[in-house]
Design an enzyme around this catalytic site. Structure first.
Site, mmCIF file in Angstrom:
data_model
loop_
_atom_site.group_PDB
_atom_site.id
_atom_site.type_symbol
_atom_site.label_atom_id
_atom_site.label_comp_id
_atom_site.label_asym_id
_atom_site.label_seq_id
_atom_site.Cartn_x
_atom_site.Cartn_y
_atom_site.Cartn_z
ATOM 1 N N ASN A 208 0.620 -1.465 -0.514
ATOM 2 C CA ASN A 208 -0.492 -0.184 0.474
ATOM 3 C C ASN A 208 0.610 1.397 0.235
ATOM 4 O OD1 ASN A 208 0.879 0.420 2.588
ATOM 5 N ND2 ASN A 208 -0.336 -1.505 2.908
ATOM 6 N N ASP A 277 -3.932 -6.750 4.869
ATOM 7 C CA ASP A 277 -5.086 -7.468 5.159
ATOM 8 C C ASP A 277 -4.879 -8.650 5.012
ATOM 9 O OD1 ASP A 277 -5.903 -5.556 7.657
ATOM 10 O OD2 ASP A 277 -6.583 -4.799 5.498
ATOM 11 N N LYS A 287 9.271 -16.357 -11.278
ATOM 12 C CA LYS A 287 8.814 -15.113 -11.835
ATOM 13 C C LYS A 287 6.925 -16.120 -12.150
ATOM 14 C CE LYS A 287 8.642 -10.849 -14.774
ATOM 15 N NZ LYS A 287 10.116 -10.599 -15.534
ATOM 16 N N PHE A 321 -4.765 2.661 14.587
ATOM 17 C CA PHE A 321 -4.716 3.959 13.911
ATOM 18 C C PHE A 321 -6.400 3.286 12.776
ATOM 19 C CE2 PHE A 321 -2.096 7.980 13.468
ATOM 20 C CZ PHE A 321 -1.222 7.814 14.174
ATOM 21 N N LYS A 335 -13.311 -0.412 14.821
ATOM 22 C CA LYS A 335 -12.183 -1.199 14.998
ATOM 23 C C LYS A 335 -11.722 -0.355 16.658
ATOM 24 C CE LYS A 335 -10.537 -0.287 10.676
ATOM 25 N NZ LYS A 335 -10.188 0.510 9.576
ATOM 26 N N LYS A 339 -10.587 -4.168 18.825
ATOM 27 C CA LYS A 339 -9.477 -4.118 18.919
ATOM 28 C C LYS A 339 -8.807 -4.170 20.217
ATOM 29 C CE LYS A 339 -8.354 -3.605 14.232
ATOM 30 N NZ LYS A 339 -7.784 -3.768 12.925
HETATM 31 O O1 PMT Z 1 3.083 5.481 6.521
HETATM 32 P P1 PMT Z 1 2.472 7.607 5.942
HETATM 33 O O2 PMT Z 1 2.741 7.734 4.718
HETATM 34 O O3 PMT Z 1 2.693 8.423 6.894
HETATM 35 O O4 PMT Z 1 0.668 7.517 6.646
HETATM 36 C C1 PMT Z 1 -0.221 7.321 7.878
HETATM 37 C C2 PMT Z 1 -1.336 6.365 7.308
HETATM 38 C C3 PMT Z 1 -1.813 6.446 6.539
HETATM 39 C C4 PMT Z 1 -0.279 5.026 7.086
HETATM 40 C C5 PMT Z 1 -1.889 5.934 9.350
HETATM 41 O O5 PMT Z 1 -1.921 6.963 9.651
HETATM 42 C C6 PMT Z 1 -2.908 4.921 9.150
HETATM 43 O O6 PMT Z 1 -3.853 5.237 9.311
HETATM 44 N N1 PMT Z 1 -2.367 4.040 9.575
HETATM 45 C C7 PMT Z 1 -2.980 2.551 9.777
HETATM 46 C C8 PMT Z 1 -3.368 2.248 8.530
HETATM 47 C C9 PMT Z 1 -4.686 0.965 8.660
HETATM 48 O O7 PMT Z 1 -4.674 -0.154 7.926
HETATM 49 O O8 PMT Z 1 -5.595 1.174 8.665
HETATM 50 P P2 PMT Z 1 -6.864 0.165 9.005
HETATM 51 O O9 PMT Z 1 -7.688 0.665 9.051
HETATM 52 O O10 PMT Z 1 -6.486 -1.021 8.290
HETATM 53 O O11 PMT Z 1 -6.037 -1.027 10.489
HETATM 54 C C10 PMT Z 1 -6.772 -0.527 11.436
HETATM 55 C C11 PMT Z 1 -5.005 -0.625 12.647
HETATM 56 O O12 PMT Z 1 -5.138 -2.133 12.791
HETATM 57 C C12 PMT Z 1 -4.292 -0.286 12.330
HETATM 58 O O13 PMT Z 1 -3.457 0.552 13.538
HETATM 59 C C13 PMT Z 1 -3.537 -1.420 11.682
HETATM 60 O O14 PMT Z 1 -1.968 -0.959 12.367
HETATM 61 C C14 PMT Z 1 -3.986 -1.927 12.754
HETATM 62 N N2 PMT Z 1 -3.621 -3.377 12.078
HETATM 63 C C15 PMT Z 1 -4.898 -4.103 10.790
HETATM 64 C C16 PMT Z 1 -4.821 -4.729 9.246
HETATM 65 C C17 PMT Z 1 -3.994 -6.012 10.394
HETATM 66 N N3 PMT Z 1 -3.616 -7.032 9.776
HETATM 67 N N4 PMT Z 1 -3.118 -6.159 11.638
HETATM 68 C C18 PMT Z 1 -3.122 -4.573 12.498
HETATM 69 O O15 PMT Z 1 -2.718 -4.603 13.665
#
Ligand code: PMT
Length: 396
Positions: A208, A277, A287, A321, A335, A339
């Site tokens: 991403n 995810d 390849k 986040f 979330k 979580k």
């Molecule tokens: O890195 P930058 O370019 O500065 O951008 C910042 C950002 C947009 C990446 C950051 O601000 C942000 O929002 N990070 C979380 C992005 C995200 O993946 O969000 P999510 O809604 O998919 O996940 C929710 C939370 O679960 C996050 O804290 C993530 O780290 C965590 N997660 C998600 C999926 C997974 N399989 N394991 C996790 O731990």
């Protein structure tokens, strides 16, 4: 940290004096009111006019300046400062200050100030290794003066070694740390940042747009505030902030293993990483060839690291986040609950100036007790400090 702060920038006579111009620019941009004191030797390397123009303040260098001294200039400069930064600091100035000598405006002002002083030494490697210099630096450190170590590299004198003035950005960060409240001292903060990459074949992966900027800003701010910081980061182009333990990872599985191994010793976890995810169900050994018009890739779910942290936490403050493109508050609050988080930082990544790769973010902070705080567009550094203010409150 710098907004509204009065900073005295002392510039000594060394070839690296030109780098002080960029340092001044960074501090002014961050909102500091900077006054420059130059030694006589510094004026041989760079002109006062440059500093005066960029600081919008008169440059000081003469202890016996008739105009300045009508108000006892060195005392008013010393009293007005929130922070002194001396960059470059020569062996001579450090020796004089360590020896209690005050024979020019800079040494006299440093002697008279009660503000914290940060030295950024720059000199020949043999001077830096000289036991006399070492003794002087040690005695100043013991008295509470701050130092940023010189960098390694090719020196202007032709030698290779430690003695280079660190980059202005590194001195700026060190100065921020001196100004920062040490309200995270004794805490161990685990931060995740950047994207994960999920391998498809030897030349391709799923990922991403995360640059890591948000997570690195949090790690940097936490270390400035006195925390021990472990930064588990997916692949980025950023360098580890000074003082942070960087653990580089690639995939979500690797990030999970690192996070779970650090978790028991951490007091707070902030997960800014954008974790993939899903990952390809199988990784092709060779390849993948473009033989067909269409290619179907089966994906399997990655572990939700944050949810696992929420399950396994034992008193740690846990912050997540949420990067959303719609229904920001609803998705983020789902979330937060699912979580088992203390706080979630919701960013609507469709807004310009928010989310991936940019230097700013626009976030809402959702607390476990239902409170929602809306922050304006801020630099990611400022968002990091705002977030850590909340972490400090939760820790206490
Ligand atoms: O890195 P930058 O370019 O500065 O951008 C910042 C950002 C947009 C990446 C950051 O601000 C942000 O929002 N990070 C979380 C992005 C995200 O993946 O969000 P999510 O809604 O998919 O996940 C929710 C939370 O679960 C996050 O804290 C993530 O780290 C965590 N997660 C998600 C999926 C997974 N399989 N394991 C996790 O731990």
């Amino acid at each position: 940290m710098f907004k509204g702060k009065k900073v005295m920038l002392g510039v000594c006579g060394g070839i690296a004096a030109y780098k002080a111009i960029e340092l001044l620019r960074l501090m002014v941009k961050a909102g500091a009111d900077v006054s420059v004191v130059m030694t006589a030797s510094a004026r041989e390397f760079v002109t006062p006019l440059t500093f005066q123009t960029l600081s919008s303040n008169p440059v000081h260098s003469d202890l016996f300046d008739l105009y300045q001294e009508k108000e006892i200039g060195h005392i008013s400069l010393a009293d007005g400062a929130d922070l002194f930064v001396i960059a470059p600091a020569t062996a001579n100035i450090i020796g004089k200050i360590a020896g209690g000598i005050a024979d020019d405006l800079l040494t006299t002002t440093v002697m008279a100030t009660r503000a914290p002083v940060l030295f950024a030494p720059a000199m020949n490697v043999h001077m830096y290794e000289n036991p006399i210099y070492r003794r002087n630096e040690k005695s100043l450190r013991e008295l509470g003066y701050h130092f940023i170590d010189p960098a390694f590299g090719a020196l202007a004198c032709g030698y290779e070694g430690q003695g280079k003035l660190p980059d202005p950005e590194a001195i700026f960060t060190a100065a921020q740390a001196v100004l920062a409240p040490q309200d995270l001292a004794g805490q161990k903060i685990l931060v995740t940042a950047g994207p994960t990459r999920e391998e498809l074949d030897p030349v391709r992966y799923l990922s991403n747009y995360s640059s890591g900027k948000m997570g690195y800003a949090i790690a940097s701010a936490a270390v400035q505030r006195g925390a021990e910081v472990v930064l588990v980061s997916g692949p980025t182009f950023l360098s580890a902030p000074a003082g942070v333990e960087l653990v580089p990872v690639v995939s979500a599985e690797q990030m999970r293993a690192c996070v779970l191994s650090v978790l028991p010793s951490a007091t707070a976890v902030v997960k800014a990483a954008a974790v993939a995810d899903y990952r390809p169900l199988t990784v092709a050994e060779q390849k993948i060839k473009k033989n067909d018009a269409e290619l179907t890739v089966s994906l399997e779910k990655n572990p939700d690291i944050l949810a696992e942290v929420g399950e396994k936490k034992q008193g740690q403050v846990v912050v997540g986040f949420a990067a959303e493109t719609e229904n920001l508050l609803k998705h983020a609050s789902d979330k937060l609950k699912r979580k088992k988080l203390d706080l979630i930082v919701a960013n609507d990544i469709t807004q310009s100036g928010a989310g991936f790769d940019v230097d700013t973010n626009i976030v809402k902070l959702l607390h476990a007790d239902g409170r929602v705080e809306e922050l304006p567009q801020l630099s990611k550094d400022e968002v990091a400090h705002q977030l850590l203010d909340r972490v400090v409150a939760l820790l206490h």
